[in-house]
Design an enzyme around this catalytic site. Structure first.
Site, PDB file in Angstrom:
ATOM      1  CB  SER A  38      -0.872  -0.024   1.300  1.00  0.00           C
ATOM      2  OG  SER A  38      -1.969  -0.694   0.890  1.00  0.00           O
ATOM      3  CE  LYS A  94      -3.749   0.188  -1.658  1.00  0.00           C
ATOM      4  NZ  LYS A  94      -4.469  -0.203  -0.462  1.00  0.00           N
ATOM      5  CE1 TYR A 115      -4.701  -1.327  -5.044  1.00  0.00           C
ATOM      6  CE2 TYR A 115      -4.985  -3.536  -5.170  1.00  0.00           C
ATOM      7  CZ  TYR A 115      -4.956  -2.425  -4.489  1.00  0.00           C
ATOM      8  OH  TYR A 115      -5.066  -2.313  -2.994  1.00  0.00           O
ATOM      9  CE1 TYR A 170      -3.286  -0.612   5.285  1.00  0.00           C
ATOM     10  CE2 TYR A 170      -1.859  -1.280   6.723  1.00  0.00           C
ATOM     11  CZ  TYR A 170      -2.043  -1.070   5.714  1.00  0.00           C
ATOM     12  OH  TYR A 170      -1.215  -1.789   4.632  1.00  0.00           O
ATOM     13  CB  VAL A 190       0.017  -5.846   4.129  1.00  0.00           C
ATOM     14  CG1 VAL A 190      -1.512  -5.290   4.686  1.00  0.00           C
ATOM     15  CG2 VAL A 190      -0.076  -6.400   2.704  1.00  0.00           C
TER      16      VAL A 190
END
Ligand code: GLU
Length: 304
Positions: A64, A67, A189, A240, A258
């Site tokens: 992530s 991102k 993605y 998160y 993660v």
């Protein structure tokens, strides 16, 4: 100036022997075999100095964390219209939650949860000629490092097990918030998440967010306002369902993945990256959080 190398070494010694190192994210099969003993920290200061301890030169799955790089590229390409398709509020739910997306008519809460990042991926698929190649080129340009690549095995592993991401993409499509084919967007993605980098490469890639939008090589990629927005999103949505805890303990904007990485930064001062693959219950690196709490306390440097 604090003695950064001494601080990093002290934190490393203090943290490496913690007995509960958390749990590996085995829901992505290709990540399940990573050794929990890995632990590295790298610091890049805004005057260009670099400090590292432990496994800071070992590549790992950024997940992530990438991102944020995708968001910066999308904002550079389409500017403020990004916010017509994705919100800017923390979700208060796990990163792959679907219920909220349905209730909120296909507008993801923010670009750092999975559904939001899938919308950002869609923007990049629409606006880049060769999305995967062009995105990789962007990351290589930010870091000045042509060795950075996707890990095809990790991307494939996510493709065959990423049922919730397929569900999110299909929901987005049903609400007309996905312009390209689900398959094409998710392929991009999954590659984005499979990007492999070391702690030092990540500190270098995120340098622009601590340096008013200019990368290490002094090229301007995004403007001041865009930097402000991205840092605000990292502070409020980067961890998160634990962004409040991270602000409380560490006090820096940042993003975790993660794969066990965390990048955090203080504008105009530094970027720091940790990697320890064992995660806590909320999905953030256990040792990484401990190390960063110690860093901002010992160095007396945080946004607060
Ligand atoms: N590729 C992971 C997923 O889509 C990213 C998870 C993360 O690092 O938060 O589940």
């Amino acid at each position: 100036m604090p003695d950064f190398q001494a601080i990093l070494e002290a934190i490393y010694q203090d943290t490496i022997n913690v007995s509960d190192k958390g749990t590996i994210a085995s829901y992505i099969p290709e990540l399940a075999h990573i050794d929990k003993g890995n632990f590295g920290i790298h610091l890049r200061t805004s005057d260009g100095k670099s400090y590292g301890v432990g496994d800071y030169k070992k590549p790992f799955s950024t997940q992530s964390i990438s991102k944020v790089l995708a968001l910066s590229k999308a904002m550079a390409l389409i500017g403020e219209s990004t916010w017509e398709r994705v919100g800017v509020e923390p979700s208060g739910h796990p990163f792959n939650q679907l219920a909220l997306l349905e209730i909120e008519h296909g507008i993801p809460r923010n670009p750092l949860i999975n559904s939001g990042a899938i919308v950002i991926a869609d923007i990049l698929v629409s606006n880049l000629k060769n999305p995967k190649e062009d995105f990789l080129k962007y990351v290589r340009e930010l870091t000045g490092d042509v060795t950075i690549s996707f890990n095809k095995d990790v991307a494939h592993s996510e493709k065959i097990t990423g049922f919730k991401n397929y569900a999110a993409a299909n929901l987005l499509k049903s609400f007309k918030n996905l312009n390209n084919l689900v398959e094409d967007v998710l392929d991009f993605y999954f590659h984005l998440c499979s990007l492999e980098m070391t702690c030092s490469q990540l500190s270098n890639a995120f340098y622009l967010f601590a340096n008013n939008g200019k990368c290490l090589r002094n090229k301007l990629h995004i403007n001041d306002k865009q930097v402000k927005r991205i840092n605000a999103l990292m502070l409020t949505c980067g961890f998160y369902d634990e962004a409040g805890e991270f602000a409380f303990e560490v006090g820096l904007p940042g993003k975790s993945g993660v794969g066990g990485g965390i990048v955090a930064l203080l504008p105009d001062h530094f970027v720091i990256t940790t990697w320890a693959p064992g995660l806590n219950k909320k999905g953030n690196s256990k040792l990484g959080m401990l190390a960063l709490e110690q860093f901002t306390t010992k160095a007396k440097l945080s946004v607060f």
